[in-house]
Design a protein around this motif. Structure first.
Motif, PDB file in Angstrom:
ATOM      1  N   UNK A  23       0.834  -1.210   0.000  1.00 23.34           N
ATOM      2  CA  UNK A  23       0.000   0.000   0.000  1.00 23.34           C
ATOM      3  C   UNK A  23       0.868   1.258   0.000  1.00 23.34           C
ATOM      4  N   UNK A  24       1.906   1.273   0.816  1.00 25.35           N
ATOM      5  CA  UNK A  24       2.766   2.456   0.881  1.00 25.35           C
ATOM      6  C   UNK A  24       3.520   2.645  -0.430  1.00 25.35           C
ATOM      7  N   UNK A  25       4.183   1.600  -0.898  1.00 21.61           N
ATOM      8  CA  UNK A  25       5.007   1.729  -2.103  1.00 21.61           C
ATOM      9  C   UNK A  25       4.157   2.002  -3.334  1.00 21.61           C
ATOM     10  N   UNK A  26       3.125   1.205  -3.545  1.00 16.36           N
ATOM     11  CA  UNK A  26       2.294   1.398  -4.738  1.00 16.36           C
ATOM     12  C   UNK A  26       1.510   2.711  -4.662  1.00 16.36           C
ATOM     13  N   UNK A  27       1.067   3.080  -3.476  1.00 12.35           N
ATOM     14  CA  UNK A  27       0.399   4.375  -3.325  1.00 12.35           C
ATOM     15  C   UNK A  27       1.347   5.515  -3.657  1.00 12.35           C
ATOM     16  N   UNK A  28       2.572   5.407  -3.157  1.00 13.39           N
ATOM     17  CA  UNK A  28       3.604   6.410  -3.425  1.00 13.39           C
ATOM     18  C   UNK A  28       3.891   6.499  -4.925  1.00 13.39           C
ATOM     19  N   UNK A  45      -5.965   4.703  -9.994  1.00 14.55           N
ATOM     20  CA  UNK A  45      -5.346   3.403  -9.726  1.00 14.55           C
ATOM     21  C   UNK A  45      -4.968   3.277  -8.251  1.00 14.55           C
ATOM     22  N   UNK A  46      -4.472   4.349  -7.677  1.00 15.82           N
ATOM     23  CA  UNK A  46      -4.150   4.335  -6.242  1.00 15.82           C
ATOM     24  C   UNK A  46      -5.429   4.124  -5.428  1.00 15.82           C
ATOM     25  N   UNK A  47      -6.469   4.855  -5.772  1.00 18.67           N
ATOM     26  CA  UNK A  47      -7.741   4.699  -5.067  1.00 18.67           C
ATOM     27  C   UNK A  47      -8.249   3.271  -5.171  1.00 18.67           C
ATOM     28  N   UNK A  48      -8.215   2.700  -6.360  1.00 21.94           N
ATOM     29  CA  UNK A  48      -8.710   1.330  -6.558  1.00 21.94           C
ATOM     30  C   UNK A  48      -7.936   0.333  -5.707  1.00 21.94           C
ATOM     31  N   UNK A  49      -6.635   0.492  -5.642  1.00 19.79           N
ATOM     32  CA  UNK A  49      -5.804  -0.385  -4.807  1.00 19.79           C
ATOM     33  C   UNK A  49      -6.224  -0.281  -3.346  1.00 19.79           C
ATOM     34  N   UNK A  87       3.522  -1.802  -9.899  1.00 24.38           N
ATOM     35  CA  UNK A  87       3.462  -3.229 -10.158  1.00 24.38           C
ATOM     36  C   UNK A  87       4.818  -3.907 -10.144  1.00 24.38           C
ATOM     37  N   UNK A  88       5.895  -3.150 -10.195  1.00 21.61           N
ATOM     38  CA  UNK A  88       7.237  -3.732 -10.166  1.00 21.61           C
ATOM     39  C   UNK A  88       7.470  -4.336  -8.780  1.00 21.61           C
ATOM     40  N   UNK A  89       8.016  -5.519  -8.744  1.00 25.47           N
ATOM     41  CA  UNK A  89       8.249  -6.206  -7.473  1.00 25.47           C
ATOM     42  C   UNK A  89       9.511  -5.797  -6.749  1.00 25.47           C
ATOM     43  N   UNK A  90      10.277  -4.916  -7.339  1.00 26.66           N
ATOM     44  CA  UNK A  90      11.525  -4.467  -6.722  1.00 26.66           C
ATOM     45  C   UNK A  90      11.358  -3.042  -6.196  1.00 26.66           C
ATOM     46  N   UNK A  91      12.279  -2.638  -5.347  1.00 28.20           N
ATOM     47  CA  UNK A  91      12.288  -1.286  -4.807  1.00 28.20           C
ATOM     48  C   UNK A  91      13.581  -0.593  -5.183  1.00 28.20           C
ATOM     49  N   UNK A  92      13.480   0.644  -5.614  1.00 30.06           N
ATOM     50  CA  UNK A  92      14.689   1.438  -5.823  1.00 30.06           C
ATOM     51  C   UNK A  92      15.013   2.152  -4.507  1.00 30.06           C
TER      52      UNK A  92
END
Length: 168
Positions: A23-28, A45-49, A87-92
């Protein structure tokens, strides 16, 4: 990211499989993309998530705090953020610092919170960003979305990794 430099071990072993961190990463990512592109679909898209994960009532509260936090980051930052696509599974590195801020709030680790905020913002003017991260983290905590702790040594390790220009 370049092969062999895939970020913290947590990003390689399903860190984003956990709902609070996702939620934090994808919302960000999505909220920043909305600002960067001017496309309201990013915010939708953020709202839907959030609505799907939390239900509309809790999503409204969480989205309000998320938007304030992202706005503060954008206003305070000495540089542009570098993020992976949603949607990327990695974090920068910037995403690691962002999610670390919220985790540090929830685990009452102010020293690590300041370190992560300073790394993310790129300057000493972090007060508004820290305050809004506190509100966002506390709101998520109040609805049972508890993030994994990120101690300061981990934040410092991430900060020492090669600069973002090598991977983005």
């Amino acid at each position: 990211m370049a092969k062999g430099n895939e970020g913290p071990a947590a990003a390689r072993c399903g860190y984003l499989d956990r709902l609070p961190e996702r939620l934090v990463v994808e919302g960000f990512r999505r909220w920043m993309a909305g600002y960067d592109t001017g496309d309201i679909q990013c915010w939708e898209l953020a709202w839907n998530l959030y609505a799907k994960a939390l239900g509309p009532k809790q999503a409204r509260s969480a989205m309000a705090e998320l938007s304030c936090w992202v706005r503060a980051i954008r206003a305070s930052s000495a540089r542009s953020m570098c993020l992976f696509p949603y949607g990327c599974g990695k974090l920068c590195r910037d995403e690691c610092m962002a999610v670390s801020m919220v985790a540090c709030v929830q685990h009452r680790d102010n020293d690590a919170l300041v370190a992560a905020a300073t790394q993310l913002i790129g300057c000493e003017h972090i007060e508004e960003t820290v305050d809004t991260a506190r509100s966002f983290g506390e709101m998520l905590d109040s609805i049972g979305q508890h993030l994994i702790p990120v101690p300061r040594p981990v934040i410092e390790d991430i900060a020492m990794r090669p600069g973002r220009e090598r991977f983005h």
